[in-house]
Every structure is written in structure tokens, then in C-alpha cells.
Design a protein around this motif. Structure first.
Motif, PDB file in Angstrom:
ATOM      1  N   VAL A  96      31.498  37.729  46.428  1.00 18.03           N
ATOM      2  CA  VAL A  96      31.972  39.036  46.889  1.00 18.03           C
ATOM      3  C   VAL A  96      32.751  39.700  45.762  1.00 18.03           C
ATOM      4  CG1 VAL A  96      33.317  40.304  48.603  1.00 18.03           C
ATOM      5  CG2 VAL A  96      32.159  38.191  49.260  1.00 18.03           C
ATOM      6  N   VAL A  97      32.363  40.927  45.407  1.00 18.03           N
ATOM      7  CA  VAL A  97      33.124  41.731  44.458  1.00 18.03           C
ATOM      8  C   VAL A  97      33.568  43.007  45.161  1.00 18.03           C
ATOM      9  CG1 VAL A  97      31.895  40.798  42.468  1.00 18.03           C
ATOM     10  CG2 VAL A  97      31.069  42.902  43.542  1.00 18.03           C
ATOM     11  N   GLN A  98      34.647  43.581  44.672  1.00 18.51           N
ATOM     12  CA  GLN A  98      35.192  44.782  45.310  1.00 18.51           C
ATOM     13  C   GLN A  98      35.315  45.911  44.310  1.00 18.51           C
ATOM     14  OE1 GLN A  98      38.495  46.242  44.752  1.00 18.51           O
ATOM     15  NE2 GLN A  98      37.940  47.887  46.168  1.00 18.51           N
ATOM     16  N   GLY A  99      34.875  47.104  44.706  1.00 25.85           N
ATOM     17  CA  GLY A  99      35.156  48.292  43.918  1.00 25.85           C
ATOM     18  C   GLY A  99      34.235  48.489  42.744  1.00 25.85           C
ATOM     19  N   ASP A 100      34.804  49.098  41.684  1.00 23.55           N
ATOM     20  CA  ASP A 100      33.978  49.571  40.572  1.00 23.55           C
ATOM     21  C   ASP A 100      34.549  49.214  39.208  1.00 23.55           C
ATOM     22  OD1 ASP A 100      36.195  51.206  40.433  1.00 23.55           O
ATOM     23  OD2 ASP A 100      35.174  52.970  41.216  1.00 23.55           O
ATOM     24  N   THR A 101      35.387  48.205  39.157  1.00 24.85           N
ATOM     25  CA  THR A 101      36.024  47.838  37.894  1.00 24.85           C
ATOM     26  C   THR A 101      35.067  47.009  37.032  1.00 24.85           C
ATOM     27  OG1 THR A 101      36.915  45.800  38.819  1.00 24.85           O
ATOM     28  CG2 THR A 101      38.283  47.784  39.005  1.00 24.85           C
ATOM     29  N   ALA A 102      35.490  46.786  35.792  1.00 20.69           N
ATOM     30  CA  ALA A 102      34.722  45.912  34.906  1.00 20.69           C
ATOM     31  C   ALA A 102      34.661  44.495  35.467  1.00 20.69           C
ATOM     32  CB  ALA A 102      35.344  45.908  33.511  1.00 20.69           C
ATOM     33  N   THR A 103      35.719  44.069  36.156  1.00 22.73           N
ATOM     34  CA  THR A 103      35.727  42.747  36.771  1.00 22.73           C
ATOM     35  C   THR A 103      34.671  42.649  37.864  1.00 22.73           C
ATOM     36  OG1 THR A 103      38.097  42.500  36.321  1.00 22.73           O
ATOM     37  CG2 THR A 103      37.139  41.063  37.995  1.00 22.73           C
ATOM     38  N   ALA A 104      34.586  43.683  38.707  1.00 20.95           N
ATOM     39  CA  ALA A 104      33.580  43.682  39.772  1.00 20.95           C
ATOM     40  C   ALA A 104      32.179  43.649  39.185  1.00 20.95           C
ATOM     41  CB  ALA A 104      33.767  44.908  40.659  1.00 20.95           C
TER      42      ALA A 104
ATOM     43  N   THR B 180      36.686  46.672  24.481  1.00 20.49           N
ATOM     44  CA  THR B 180      36.211  46.499  25.845  1.00 20.49           C
ATOM     45  C   THR B 180      34.960  45.642  25.911  1.00 20.49           C
ATOM     46  OG1 THR B 180      37.128  48.653  26.427  1.00 20.49           O
ATOM     47  CG2 THR B 180      35.480  47.736  27.907  1.00 20.49           C
ATOM     48  N   THR B 181      34.047  45.848  24.957  1.00 21.09           N
ATOM     49  CA  THR B 181      32.787  45.112  24.980  1.00 21.09           C
ATOM     50  C   THR B 181      33.015  43.612  24.828  1.00 21.09           C
ATOM     51  OG1 THR B 181      31.683  47.025  24.004  1.00 21.09           O
ATOM     52  CG2 THR B 181      30.513  44.924  23.930  1.00 21.09           C
ATOM     53  N   ARG B 182      33.847  43.223  23.870  1.00 19.39           N
ATOM     54  CA  ARG B 182      34.101  41.798  23.653  1.00 19.39           C
ATOM     55  C   ARG B 182      34.871  41.197  24.828  1.00 19.39           C
ATOM     56  NH1 ARG B 182      35.511  40.903  17.228  1.00 19.39           N
ATOM     57  NH2 ARG B 182      33.565  41.794  16.405  1.00 19.39           N
ATOM     58  N   ALA B 183      35.813  41.959  25.375  1.00 19.68           N
ATOM     59  CA  ALA B 183      36.559  41.465  26.533  1.00 19.68           C
ATOM     60  C   ALA B 183      35.627  41.244  27.719  1.00 19.68           C
ATOM     61  CB  ALA B 183      37.658  42.461  26.893  1.00 19.68           C
ATOM     62  N   ALA B 184      34.675  42.175  27.922  1.00 19.38           N
ATOM     63  CA  ALA B 184      33.724  42.031  29.020  1.00 19.38           C
ATOM     64  C   ALA B 184      32.844  40.800  28.815  1.00 19.38           C
ATOM     65  CB  ALA B 184      32.870  43.288  29.131  1.00 19.38           C
ATOM     66  N   ALA B 185      32.437  40.569  27.581  1.00 17.43           N
ATOM     67  CA  ALA B 185      31.617  39.392  27.283  1.00 17.43           C
ATOM     68  C   ALA B 185      32.387  38.111  27.579  1.00 17.43           C
ATOM     69  CB  ALA B 185      31.171  39.425  25.828  1.00 17.43           C
ATOM     70  N   GLN B 186      33.672  38.097  27.224  1.00 14.95           N
ATOM     71  CA  GLN B 186      34.500  36.930  27.498  1.00 14.95           C
ATOM     72  C   GLN B 186      34.643  36.714  29.004  1.00 14.95           C
ATOM     73  OE1 GLN B 186      38.431  37.173  25.840  1.00 14.95           O
ATOM     74  NE2 GLN B 186      39.065  35.188  26.641  1.00 14.95           N
ATOM     75  N   LEU B 187      34.816  37.812  29.740  1.00 15.22           N
ATOM     76  CA  LEU B 187      34.952  37.714  31.191  1.00 15.22           C
ATOM     77  C   LEU B 187      33.664  37.196  31.827  1.00 15.22           C
ATOM     78  CD1 LEU B 187      36.664  38.201  33.682  1.00 15.22           C
ATOM     79  CD2 LEU B 187      35.938  40.587  33.654  1.00 15.22           C
ATOM     80  N   LEU B 188      32.518  37.710  31.364  1.00 18.41           N
ATOM     81  CA  LEU B 188      31.237  37.231  31.876  1.00 18.41           C
ATOM     82  C   LEU B 188      31.071  35.732  31.641  1.00 18.41           C
ATOM     83  CD1 LEU B 188      28.742  40.075  30.897  1.00 18.41           C
ATOM     84  CD2 LEU B 188      28.998  39.077  33.182  1.00 18.41           C
ATOM     85  N   ALA B 189      31.406  35.292  30.445  1.00 14.48           N
ATOM     86  CA  ALA B 189      31.276  33.866  30.128  1.00 14.48           C
ATOM     87  C   ALA B 189      32.188  33.020  31.008  1.00 14.48           C
ATOM     88  CB  ALA B 189      31.595  33.637  28.655  1.00 14.48           C
ATOM     89  N   GLY B 190      33.423  33.489  31.212  1.00 17.37           N
ATOM     90  CA  GLY B 190      34.359  32.745  32.048  1.00 17.37           C
ATOM     91  C   GLY B 190      33.897  32.653  33.493  1.00 17.37           C
ATOM     92  N   LEU B 191      33.373  33.763  34.023  1.00 17.97           N
ATOM     93  CA  LEU B 191      32.883  33.758  35.394  1.00 17.97           C
ATOM     94  C   LEU B 191      31.648  32.869  35.534  1.00 17.97           C
ATOM     95  CD1 LEU B 191      33.375  37.546  36.176  1.00 17.97           C
ATOM     96  CD2 LEU B 191      34.515  35.654  37.339  1.00 17.97           C
ATOM     97  N   ASP B 192      30.777  32.902  34.537  1.00 21.63           N
ATOM     98  CA  ASP B 192      29.584  32.057  34.580  1.00 21.63           C
ATOM     99  C   ASP B 192      29.972  30.577  34.613  1.00 21.63           C
ATOM    100  OD1 ASP B 192      26.573  31.816  34.304  1.00 21.63           O
ATOM    101  OD2 ASP B 192      27.220  30.659  32.560  1.00 21.63           O
ATOM    102  N   HIS B 193      30.974  30.197  33.810  1.00 18.90           N
ATOM    103  CA  HIS B 193      31.455  28.813  33.835  1.00 18.90           C
ATOM    104  C   HIS B 193      32.026  28.471  35.211  1.00 18.90           C
ATOM    105  CE1 HIS B 193      30.673  27.744  29.740  1.00 18.90           C
ATOM    106  NE2 HIS B 193      31.446  28.699  29.237  1.00 18.90           N
ATOM    107  N   ALA B 194      32.752  29.409  35.805  1.00 20.49           N
ATOM    108  CA  ALA B 194      33.347  29.161  37.120  1.00 20.49           C
ATOM    109  C   ALA B 194      32.267  28.954  38.179  1.00 20.49           C
ATOM    110  CB  ALA B 194      34.252  30.327  37.506  1.00 20.49           C
ATOM    111  N   TYR B 195      31.227  29.785  38.135  1.00 26.57           N
ATOM    112  CA  TYR B 195      30.134  29.637  39.101  1.00 26.57           C
ATOM    113  C   TYR B 195      29.373  28.332  38.877  1.00 26.57           C
ATOM    114  CZ  TYR B 195      30.726  34.710  39.904  1.00 26.57           C
ATOM    115  OH  TYR B 195      31.216  35.956  40.200  1.00 26.57           O
ATOM    116  N   THR B 196      29.332  27.861  37.637  1.00 28.14           N
ATOM    117  CA  THR B 196      28.660  26.596  37.336  1.00 28.14           C
ATOM    118  C   THR B 196      29.484  25.411  37.823  1.00 28.14           C
ATOM    119  OG1 THR B 196      27.655  27.587  35.357  1.00 28.14           O
ATOM    120  CG2 THR B 196      27.662  25.187  35.493  1.00 28.14           C
ATOM    121  N   ASP B 197      30.797  25.475  37.594  1.00 25.22           N
ATOM    122  CA  ASP B 197      31.675  24.374  37.986  1.00 25.22           C
ATOM    123  C   ASP B 197      31.754  24.222  39.506  1.00 25.22           C
ATOM    124  OD1 ASP B 197      32.184  23.898  35.333  1.00 25.22           O
ATOM    125  OD2 ASP B 197      34.115  24.962  35.315  1.00 25.22           O
TER     126      ASP B 197
END
Length: 403
Positions: free
Chosen positions: A107-115, A83-100
Motif C-alpha cells: 500500500v502506498v499513499q499519495g503522490d510523493t517520490a516515496t509512494a 533527486t535522481t540518485r536519492a530516488a535510486a537509493q530509495l528504490l534499492a532499499g525498498l526492493d531489499h525490504a520486499y525481498t527480505d
């Protein structure tokens, strides 16, 4: 109350702000779709739908049922990662998306790891975070874990809290999150339910269509059973399905529809334990239009989905929400709220039968008001986001019982 992230700078004349809606699960897609639709219809804010995580394909299918498509995709290749490595990968991917494509708000919804990842990546970029379904609390960091921790941590970096109900707003106030940046809006799941029902035409599965026709003709009753196979351990799922079998055997005029993904443990066990019962129909997962149409004619629903539980009162359908410890159960705290129970065979069968048998009495009266929303939550959310961006006044809030 002050926010940790500065509010946006005034927009240049003529520029339409872009708001990124992070969608990582099907339930999030259902709840964010009405907001994206409201933003597009109004045209004051441009929604950017970002599908991400393990369930990106399912998310895009759910969005398509609402006539929407993802604008950006952040896929997550788990390959056995923890879970930890997957979360790190997700954070990196989202950061790239926000940069691009830098958003004016996220807007995030709920209480998941994605949110949680979507909120933190935005916070680190000093982008205002909007939390849809804010204020849900169990007040126990161990249950559900880690969702309760995600809820509280997102609240700390949030610039706008969109709470579905007055109870959720009160929870936030108890944690010193109060003032104009907390807005009670209602649940967008209710909006999604009405929209899905409008979009429904017919069921692709002829067996399901035949059951619906029979129910509408008054020749039988129907219980809708919707479970997420990833939520359940093997022994829990066995007890739940035994409870459904007992319900069917105890109610001679009852049909049960149980959607289950192909290849899932839920589907295998459902066929093993319920496949011989002629009044149980196991089908492929249903998109929102088909699912809500079935819900609207059901005598009762048994589910672990908060989306379904929030939509059901609009149609006068009682719900048994499953979760928690085996043997536990509780009656609704307020009218229109669901019953709850743990994975206990006897409890599930007994309460579900009680709800099904109350169907005739409920048909004689109009459905009570839905305490979770009135179908205008997405409009309030869109207006609240506009307010955050300095484009309009703060919207009126949702209050159950207010005409």
C-alpha cells in the motif's frame, strides 16, 4: 479492468497475508495509521509498517502518536545527492525490504517520490499495488511537479485504487481506470482526526494549553496556521507571514498558533516577522492529538496541508489552503471544501479574516457533513484489501450524503 500485476494466488489455509504499508512522510503516516489499526483490529490481514526516506524519524514519531511502531526501516542518506540518485537509493532499499520480507500486497499513499518508488519496486517484484488517495489530479504535468506525474504513473501499475471522493473516482474513470478495482472509500485523514482527538489529554506547551482554555471559555478566537517549511521559497514565505501579521492586527480578539520546527527557515522568519505580536504563539511542531484538538476549537485554519483541510469540516472549521501562483484565489467549489489562495499577502489576510469573522454564525448551527469522509474510511480500505486478496466480498463505497 485488467491489471498489469497478477492477482495473488490463493493463500494456504491458516496463513495470514502480510500487507506492507510504505510510509515516507508525516502526512502519509497520518493517513496510513488508521488503516494499519483497522487491519490489526480485524486480524484477517497483517500490516507491516515500513518507514523510509529522509523523514523516517518524524514518521516513527507520528506513528507512535497513534500507538503504532514501524516494523521495518529503510533510511535514506542524502548527503547532498540529487533527486535522481536519492530516488535510486530509495528504490534499492525498498526492493531489499520486499525481498527480505515478501509482502502479499503493498500500500502506498499519495503522490510523493516515496509512494512512486514503493509502487514501482512492488510492481517489478510482481506484487499487487494498492494506492490510497488515488485519483487526485491537477491535469497539468508541470503543476505540481513531479507529483502529478507520480499520480498518473502509480495508477498504471495499480491493482486496487482507493479513491477518497467521488470526484477522484471520476478522474480515474476519465483515464480508463474504472470497474470493481476502483473503490471510493473516503479520506482516512478524517478517521485519523477522530482517533487523535480521542487520544488527546493535554498540551505539553503550557502557552498552547492556556490559549485553548481561553478559546473554550469564549474569551477569544484562535486561528491555527500550519505550514511545511520545505514547500516555500523565501519570498513566498515572507508574503504568507506578512498576511498572517495583517490578519492579527485586523482582528483584536484573535490568537494565532503557529507550529514550526526548530532551526527551520519558517521558525526564524516567524520570530522576525511575528515575534513582536503578543497574540501570536510560535511553538514546536505538534503531534496529531495536540494539532487536531486545536483544530477542533479554531475559528479558522490557514495551511498547506491536505490532511488538515480534510479533517477540518468534521469540526465545522473553514480552511484556507495555500499554494499555487501569487495573486490567485478561489472560493470553495462545494460546501465543506477549502478556500484556496497563492502566496499573496493581501489575499491571505482578507480571506482569513473573512473566515475568522464567520465564527459566531457557525457556532449557532451544527457542523455540516464532511464531504471528505465519515470516519469509516479505514474500515472500507481494510475490507477492500481483503477483497483484493480473495478473503471477502467487495465493500460498500463512501458516498457523501448517504445515511
Amino acid at each position: 479492468m485488467n491489471t498489469l500485476v497478477p492477482l495473488p494466488e490463493p493463500l494456504p489455509p491458516g496463513r495470514v497475508p502480510e500487507v506492507c504499508l510504505v510510509v515516507g512522510e508525516q502526512s502519509a503516516a497520518v493517513k496510513l495509521a488508521p488503516l494499519a489499526t483497522a487491519m490489526r483490529r480485524r486480524g484477517r490481514v497483517r500490516p507491516v509498517l515500513l518507514a523510509c526516506g529522509d523523514h523516517a524519524t518524524a514518521v516513527t514519531e507520528t506513528l507512535s502518536a497513534f500507538g503504532l511502531a514501524a516494523d521495518m526501516l529503510v533510511e535514506l542518506a542524502r548527503d547532498g545527492q540529487d533527486t535522481t540518485r536519492a530516488a535510486a537509493q530509495l528504490l534499492a532499499g525498498l526492493d531489499h525490504a520486499y525481498t527480505d520480507r515478501p509482502p502479499d500486497a503493498v500500500v502506498v499513499q499519495g503522490d510523493t517520490a516515496t509512494a512512486f518508488a514503493g509502487a514501482m519496486a512492488a510492481f517489478w517484484r510482481r506484487v499487487p499495488v494498492v494506492h490510497l488517495d488515488a485519483g487526485v489530479r491537477s491535469f497539468d504535468l508541470t503543476a505540481p511537479f513531479p507529483q502529478e506525474g507520480h499520480r498518473r504513473l502509480i495508477a498504471q501499475v495499480c491493482s486496487l485504487h482507493l479513491a477518497a471522493t467521488p470526484d477522484a473516482t471520476a478522474n480515474l474513470a476519465g483515464e480508463a481506470h474504472a470497474g470493481p478495482k476502483v473503490v471510493t472509500v473516503g479520506s482516512t485523514a478524517v478517521d485519523a482526526g477522530f482517533d487523535a482527538l480521542d487520544r488527546h489529554r493535554s498540551h505539553p506547551d503550557a502557552r498552547v494549553q492556556a490559549i485553548e482554555d481561553t478559546v473554550v471559555a469564549g474569551e477569544c478566537r484562535m486561528a491555527l496556521v500550519v505550514l511545511d517549511p520545505t514547500h516555500w521559497a523565501d519570498d513566498e514565505l515572507t508574503r504568507v507571514l506578512h498576511g498572517i501579521a495583517d490578519l492579527v492586527l485586523a482582528t483584536p480578539d484573535l490568537e494565532v498558533v503557529l507550529p514550526a520546527p526548530r532551526g527551520s527557515d519558517l521558525r526564524h522568519r516567524a520570530y522576525d516577522m511575528l515575534g513582536r505580536l503578543v497574540r501570536v504563539t510560535i511553538t514546536d511542531p505538534l503531534l496529531q492529538p495536540e494539532l487536531v484538538c486545536l483544530l477542533s476549537v479554531a475559528a479558522a485554519a490557514v495551511t498547506d496541508s491536505d490532511v488538515l483541510a480534510e479533517q477540518a469540516p468534521s469540526f465545522g472549521v473553514p480552511v484556507l489552503v495555500l499554494g499555487g501562483e501569487c495573486g490567485t484565489w478561489a472560493e470553495p467549489a462545494h460546501p465543506g471544501h477549502p478556500w484556496t489562495a497563492g502566496a499573496d499577502r493581501a489575499v491571505i489576510a482578507r480571506i482569513a479574516e473573512k473566515l475568522v469573522l464567520s465564527h459566531v454564525e457557525r457556532l449557532a448551527v451544527a457542523p455540516a457533513e464532511n464531504p471528505f469522509g465519515d470516519g469509516f474510511a479505514a474500515v472500507r480500505c481494510e475490507q477492500a484489501v481483503q477483497w483484493l486478496l480473495g478473503l471477502r466480498k467487495r465493500p460498500h463505497e463512501f458516498a457523501p450524503g448517504r445515511p
